[in-house]
Design a protein around this motif. Structure first.
Motif, short mmCIF file in Angstrom:
data_model
loop_
_atom_site.label_atom_id
_atom_site.label_comp_id
_atom_site.label_asym_id
_atom_site.label_seq_id
_atom_site.Cartn_x
_atom_site.Cartn_y
_atom_site.Cartn_z
N UNK A 33 0.82 -1.21 0.00
CA UNK A 33 0.00 0.00 0.00
C UNK A 33 0.85 1.26 0.00
N UNK A 34 1.93 1.26 0.81
CA UNK A 34 2.84 2.41 0.83
C UNK A 34 3.52 2.55 -0.53
N UNK A 35 4.02 1.42 -1.04
CA UNK A 35 4.75 1.44 -2.31
C UNK A 35 3.87 1.93 -3.46
N UNK A 36 2.61 1.60 -3.42
CA UNK A 36 1.68 1.99 -4.49
C UNK A 36 1.09 3.38 -4.29
N UNK A 37 1.50 4.07 -3.24
CA UNK A 37 1.04 5.44 -3.04
C UNK A 37 -0.39 5.56 -2.56
N UNK A 38 -0.84 4.59 -1.75
CA UNK A 38 -2.23 4.57 -1.30
C UNK A 38 -2.44 5.20 0.08
N UNK A 39 -1.35 5.64 0.72
CA UNK A 39 -1.48 6.16 2.10
C UNK A 39 -2.45 7.34 2.14
N UNK A 40 -2.28 8.29 1.24
CA UNK A 40 -3.13 9.49 1.26
C UNK A 40 -4.60 9.14 1.13
N UNK A 41 -4.92 8.28 0.20
CA UNK A 41 -6.32 7.90 0.01
C UNK A 41 -6.87 7.18 1.23
N UNK A 42 -6.05 6.31 1.81
CA UNK A 42 -6.53 5.54 2.96
C UNK A 42 -6.76 6.46 4.16
N UNK A 43 -5.83 7.38 4.42
CA UNK A 43 -6.02 8.34 5.52
C UNK A 43 -7.28 9.17 5.25
N UNK A 44 -7.44 9.61 4.01
CA UNK A 44 -8.63 10.40 3.65
C UNK A 44 -9.92 9.64 3.94
N UNK A 45 -9.95 8.36 3.59
CA UNK A 45 -11.16 7.57 3.84
C UNK A 45 -11.52 7.57 5.32
N UNK A 46 -10.51 7.34 6.17
CA UNK A 46 -10.80 7.29 7.61
C UNK A 46 -11.18 8.66 8.14
N UNK A 47 -10.49 9.70 7.70
CA UNK A 47 -10.84 11.05 8.16
C UNK A 47 -12.25 11.43 7.71
N UNK A 48 -12.58 11.12 6.48
CA UNK A 48 -13.91 11.49 5.98
C UNK A 48 -15.01 10.69 6.65
N UNK A 49 -14.68 9.50 7.12
CA UNK A 49 -15.68 8.72 7.85
C UNK A 49 -15.93 9.29 9.24
N UNK A 50 -14.97 10.09 9.72
CA UNK A 50 -15.14 10.72 11.03
C UNK A 50 -14.10 10.38 12.06
N UNK A 51 -13.09 9.62 11.66
CA UNK A 51 -12.01 9.29 12.60
C UNK A 51 -11.06 10.46 12.75
N UNK A 52 -10.47 10.56 13.93
CA UNK A 52 -9.41 11.54 14.18
C UNK A 52 -8.07 10.80 14.20
N UNK A 53 -7.12 11.36 13.47
CA UNK A 53 -5.77 10.79 13.44
C UNK A 53 -5.05 11.24 14.71
N UNK A 54 -4.69 10.28 15.55
CA UNK A 54 -4.08 10.60 16.85
C UNK A 54 -2.56 10.57 16.74
#
Ligand code: DAT
Ligand code: MG
Length: 137
Positions: free
Chosen positions: A14-35
């Motif tokens: 996932x990191x190698x394919x550049x998916x980190x930004x999208x994955x973080x965005x999904x969790x943030x948009x769902x309502x999670x807070x990045x601690x």
């Protein structure tokens, strides 16, 4: 509802394919807070502790080789019903049966390289946050 925490790790593919930004965005948009979050390497000893329930299984060596093969992105997320909601967003372990719209259902095709890890219980959250981030308050 009381906020709870979960531990999420984007695996090396996932990191190698550049998916980190999208994955973080999904969790943030769902309502999670990045601690907390960090990019790091997993060594063999950490792989064996993190996946201790799988040590000795036929797929373990391949799993350990994979998880130690490149950088991972580890994070602590906080939100309502964090473990269950994050797991539902991640999707089934085997991407062949993961629903489209889940992270694995959208980005993974093999059980060996399934992009992301999420804790499966409150006990796993405590254990895995301890392993990856040290003791949390
Ligand atoms: P999950 O990652 O959905 O919590 P798990 O804890 O059962 O699933 O397994 C951890 C990882 O081990 C999984 O993401 C991929 C790998 N794995 C599990 N079962 C496997 C199998 N039968 N063959 C190959 N890899 C497997
Ligand atoms: Mg698991």
């Amino acid at each position: 509802m009381e906020k709870t925490r979960t531990f999420i790790m984007v695996k090396p593919d996932g990191v190698h394919r550049g998916l980190v930004g999208d994955i973080v965005r999904r969790f943030e948009h769902r309502g999670f807070r990045l601690v907390e979050a960090k990019i790091m390497r997993v060594d063999r000893a950490l792989a064996e502790r993190h996946y201790s329930q799988h040590v000795g299984k036929p797929f373990f060596d391949e799993l350990a080789d994979y998880i130690t093969s490149g950088s991972v992105f580890a994070m602590i997320l906080e939100g309502d019903n964090a473990v269950a909601i994050a797991r539902s967003m991640i999707g089934a372990t085997n991407p062949a049966v993961a629903t489209s719209g889940t992270i694995r259902g959208d980005y993974a095709t093999s059980v060996e390289f399934n992009v992301i890890h999420g804790s499966d219980s409150p006990e796993s959250v405590e254990r895995e946050i301890g392993l990856f981030f040290g003791t949390q308050d």
